[in-house]
Design an enzyme around this catalytic site. Structure first.
Site, PDB file in Angstrom:
ATOM      1  N   LYS A 192       3.740  10.963  29.979  1.00 15.23           N
ATOM      2  CA  LYS A 192       5.176  11.341  30.058  1.00 15.23           C
ATOM      3  C   LYS A 192       5.725   9.953  31.094  1.00 15.23           C
ATOM      4  O   LYS A 192       5.153   9.985  32.098  1.00 15.23           O
ATOM      5  CB  LYS A 192       5.423  12.572  30.374  1.00 15.23           C
ATOM      6  CG  LYS A 192       4.916  13.502  29.444  1.00 15.23           C
ATOM      7  CD  LYS A 192       5.124  14.934  29.813  1.00 15.23           C
ATOM      8  CE  LYS A 192       4.329  15.360  31.119  1.00 15.23           C
ATOM      9  NZ  LYS A 192       4.184  16.685  31.577  1.00 15.23           N
ATOM     10  N   THR A 227      15.642  20.077  36.295  1.00 13.11           N
ATOM     11  CA  THR A 227      14.434  19.896  35.330  1.00 13.11           C
ATOM     12  C   THR A 227      13.441  20.642  35.598  1.00 13.11           C
ATOM     13  O   THR A 227      12.036  20.330  35.169  1.00 13.11           O
ATOM     14  CB  THR A 227      14.249  18.240  35.464  1.00 13.11           C
ATOM     15  OG1 THR A 227      13.854  17.910  36.874  1.00 13.11           O
ATOM     16  CG2 THR A 227      15.228  17.234  35.205  1.00 13.11           C
ATOM     17  N   GLY A 240      10.477  23.060  34.920  1.00 14.63           N
ATOM     18  CA  GLY A 240       9.741  23.519  34.061  1.00 14.63           C
ATOM     19  C   GLY A 240       9.622  22.441  32.594  1.00 14.63           C
ATOM     20  O   GLY A 240       9.052  22.945  31.757  1.00 14.63           O
ATOM     21  N   THR A 241       9.998  21.109  32.896  1.00 17.29           N
ATOM     22  CA  THR A 241       9.912  20.347  31.709  1.00 17.29           C
ATOM     23  C   THR A 241       8.584  20.101  31.221  1.00 17.29           C
ATOM     24  O   THR A 241       8.192  19.902  30.034  1.00 17.29           O
ATOM     25  CB  THR A 241      10.491  18.865  32.051  1.00 17.29           C
ATOM     26  OG1 THR A 241      10.340  18.454  33.247  1.00 17.29           O
ATOM     27  CG2 THR A 241      12.183  19.206  32.324  1.00 17.29           C
ATOM     28  N   GLY A 242       7.497  19.951  32.052  1.00 17.79           N
ATOM     29  CA  GLY A 242       6.117  19.504  31.889  1.00 17.79           C
ATOM     30  C   GLY A 242       5.725  20.788  31.168  1.00 17.79           C
ATOM     31  O   GLY A 242       4.956  20.651  30.039  1.00 17.79           O
ATOM     32  N   CYS A 243       5.936  21.994  31.667  1.00 17.37           N
ATOM     33  CA  CYS A 243       5.232  23.215  31.027  1.00 17.37           C
ATOM     34  C   CYS A 243       5.830  23.256  29.623  1.00 17.37           C
ATOM     35  O   CYS A 243       5.127  23.636  28.660  1.00 17.37           O
ATOM     36  CB  CYS A 243       5.709  24.465  31.773  1.00 17.37           C
ATOM     37  SG  CYS A 243       5.167  24.559  33.515  1.00 17.37           S
TER      38      CYS A 243
END
Length: 272
Positions: free
Chosen positions: A175, A208, A210-213
């Site tokens: 990412k 932002t 929690g974007t990765g989860c």
């Protein structure tokens, strides 16, 4: 009617923006039945992580086994794993029950800076879990740790993706949110033969959390439904872009993304 099922193996976020809470919301929004195995309970809000209370590897293993024996997930995603013993407990269950379609989100640092993976666990993650990963979704700092490579350019990202592929990850995804360029963010997928890039506008927001989860959960949900990696990648990208573009401005720190937004965008209605 066949019900698609996905299991999240991760920590609990009491603030609801990341961890198993974000994963289960994402599964639900994408039409997948969600299940969970907790690695830890965190005392957390938009301002940061205030405490981490780890479960035992035995407790984690029993949760996974209970799900595997009765409900058998079509896909699994891992998030906060905390220590090497937990990773070993996960691998034991994956092998015992022949569980596949594992999406590894190598969570290392929380948005507020708290460490969520002990240093000694990184090598165990590389040696034991990544070789069993259908996909892995590190951000750039995480990819640097996993590969030992400095990542400054797109070519660096491609080399890092090749490194992860050689470690056994079938579909590495790196990412690009930590390196926006010309007000755009590009995420990179390597499918073993070609590189696929998806670029979205960079959104100026502090919300932002929690974007990765959420990205890895969306990917897992689509794989659970039988989508190919390219289609799943595109849906996960769209899901997170909408969630950030219409983020929830709650709390006084890094607010959560908006898990309602993707379905609302498809319906053409308000995102809230």
């Amino acid at each position: 009617m066949s019900i698609c099922k996905a299991l999240t193996i991760a920590g609990s976020d009491s603030g609801g923006g990341a961890g198993i809470q974000a994963d289960l919301k994402t599964f639900q929004e994408l039409g997948v039945y969600g299940m969970s195995a907790l690695t830890a309970v965190t005392a957390q809000n938009t301002q940061g992580v205030h405490g981490v209370f780890s479960l035992s590897p035995e407790a984690l293993g029993q949760q996974i086994e209970a799900v595997a024996e009765d409900l058998r997930p079509d896909a699994i995603k891992t998030g906060m794993l905390w220590n090497a013993e937990m990773i070993e407990a996960i691998v034991k269950q994956l092998e015992k029950h022949d569980l596949r379609n594992v999406i590894v989100d190598p969570v290392m640092i929380a948005k507020g800076g708290a460490s969520l993976l002990n240093n000694e666990a990184v090598e165990t993650l590389k040696q034991r879990l990544l070789p069993r990963a259908f996909a892995a979704t590190p951000n750039i700092p995480e990819a640097e740790v996993l590969t030992g490579r400095s990542i400054k350019t797109m070519e660096d990202r491609k080399e890092a993706a090749r490194d992860l592929y050689k470690m056994g990850v079938r579909y590495p995804i790196i990412k690009g949110g930590h390196q926006p360029q010309q007000k755009k963010v590009t995420d990179l997928l390597f499918d073993g033969e070609a590189f696929i890039e998806i670029t979205n506008p960079f959104i100026e927001t502090k919300n932002t959390h929690g974007t990765g989860c959420t990205f890895s959960a969306a990917l897992a949900a689509e794989i659970a439904k039988g989508s190919g990696i390219h289609e799943a990648f595109e849906t996960a990208e769209s899901f997170v872009h909408e969630a950030v573009a219409h983020s929830l401005d709650i709390g006084s720190g890094h607010g959560p993304t908006n898990h309602f937004a993707y379905q609302k965008s498809l319906q053409g209605g308000s995102r809230l």
